[in-house]
Design a protein around this motif. Structure first.
Motif, mmCIF file in Angstrom:
data_model
loop_
_atom_site.group_PDB
_atom_site.id
_atom_site.type_symbol
_atom_site.label_atom_id
_atom_site.label_comp_id
_atom_site.label_asym_id
_atom_site.label_seq_id
_atom_site.Cartn_x
_atom_site.Cartn_y
_atom_site.Cartn_z
ATOM 1 N N ASP A 1 34.963 43.579 30.840
ATOM 2 C CA ASP A 1 35.994 43.932 31.809
ATOM 3 C C ASP A 1 35.389 44.122 33.189
ATOM 4 O O ASP A 1 35.942 43.705 34.203
ATOM 5 N N ARG B 1 34.519 40.790 34.773
ATOM 6 C CA ARG B 1 35.718 40.042 35.193
ATOM 7 C C ARG B 1 36.276 40.609 36.491
ATOM 8 O O ARG B 1 36.559 39.884 37.431
ATOM 9 N N ASP C 1 45.654 44.979 30.895
ATOM 10 C CA ASP C 1 45.619 43.542 30.623
ATOM 11 C C ASP C 1 46.556 42.789 31.558
ATOM 12 O O ASP C 1 46.228 41.687 32.033
ATOM 13 N N ASP C 2 47.729 43.365 31.826
ATOM 14 C CA ASP C 2 48.660 42.735 32.773
ATOM 15 C C ASP C 2 48.049 42.645 34.165
ATOM 16 O O ASP C 2 48.193 41.631 34.866
ATOM 17 N N VAL D 1 44.849 42.584 34.987
ATOM 18 C CA VAL D 1 43.769 41.598 34.987
ATOM 19 C C VAL D 1 44.343 40.177 35.016
ATOM 20 O O VAL D 1 43.868 39.308 35.758
ATOM 21 N N ASN D 2 45.369 39.958 34.219
ATOM 22 C CA ASN D 2 45.983 38.623 34.209
ATOM 23 C C ASN D 2 46.555 38.253 35.568
ATOM 24 O O ASN D 2 46.452 37.095 36.013
ATOM 25 N N LEU D 3 47.147 39.226 36.260
ATOM 26 C CA LEU D 3 47.679 38.963 37.589
ATOM 27 C C LEU D 3 46.554 38.690 38.581
ATOM 28 O O LEU D 3 46.659 37.788 39.426
ATOM 29 N N GLU E 1 43.718 37.404 37.932
ATOM 30 C CA GLU E 1 43.047 36.137 37.607
ATOM 31 C C GLU E 1 43.875 34.923 37.991
ATOM 32 O O GLU E 1 43.344 33.819 38.117
ATOM 33 N N ASN E 2 45.183 35.110 38.155
ATOM 34 C CA ASN E 2 46.073 33.963 38.412
ATOM 35 C C ASN E 2 46.493 33.905 39.883
ATOM 36 O O ASN E 2 46.186 34.759 40.666
#
Length: 209
Positions: free
Chosen positions: A102, A105, A201-202, A204-206, A208-209
């Motif tokens: 984590d 990332r 997790d949400d 991190v996903n945001l 990363e995108n």
């Protein structure tokens, strides 16, 4: 604001909003800032307050007029206009961050995360619009009442305040929030660490995108 991701954590009283937001703040190894709505209540002697219903000798602290939203928005705008590097704090050693993966990332992301918690966040349209991710934590009436009895407030709740004011105002607010888009409703009886990981997790996903 393009340098920031704004995460709003709202919900019923005693649902664990602040604790979850704090866990998230400590879990994020990159730049982050935590802002709590409770710090923006008007003082007890403010003329902005309205009386609680049912003849209770108490202010109604459960409504949007009890909060100095203009001051809160001013502080939020100042944060969003600041370079994220100002808010780069090291994660706590006992943080449940999920390990080096984590950290690796998130350390590569250029955006910072502003976490905002409060029971009335989405009752203010501008604040609702500012959030990139929105969460609302719910509890049953019986669970909320049980937890509320173990909390200490200043000024203290008078007898009947929960039943005549806290819960009815929450139901009104929940009805309004349910008409809004882009809000994830979460169960407040879920362990707070699990809820923190879900939101993490949400985020991190945001990022990363």
């Amino acid at each position: 604001m393009a340098q920031w991701v704004v995460v709003g954590v709202s919900g019923v009283t005693c649902s664990g909003k602040t604790t979850i937001a704090q866990l998230l703040h400590h879990k994020l190894p990159g730049p982050s800032k935590l802002l709590t709505q409770d710090f923006y209540f008007y003082p007890e002697d403010s003329s902005h307050h309205v009386p609680a219903p049912a003849g209770l000798n108490h202010h109604n602290w459960e409504v949007t007029t009890s909060v100095d939203i203009e001051k809160m928005l001013k502080d939020i705008r100042a944060i969003l206009g600041s370079p994220p590097s100002r808010f780069k704090d090291p994660p706590l050693e006992d943080s449940s961050s999920g390990g080096d993966e984590d950290t690796t990332r998130l350390s590569t992301f250029t955006k910072a995360v502003l976490l905002i918690d409060g029971f009335l966040l989405f009752g203010y349209h501008e604040l609702y619009e500012m959030c990139d991710l929105r969460y609302f934590i719910t509890l049953s009436r019986s669970e909320c009442w049980q937890r509320r009895q173990h909390r200490h407030y200043e000024p203290p709740d008078p007898p009947g305040y929960f039943h005549h004011c806290v819960w009815p105002e929450y139901e009104k607010h929940l009805q309004y929030v349910s008409t809004l888009h882009g809000i994830r409703f979460l169960d407040g009886t879920t362990p707070q660490g699990d809820t923190c990981n879900f939101i993490f997790d949400d985020v991190v996903n945001l990022l990363e995108n």
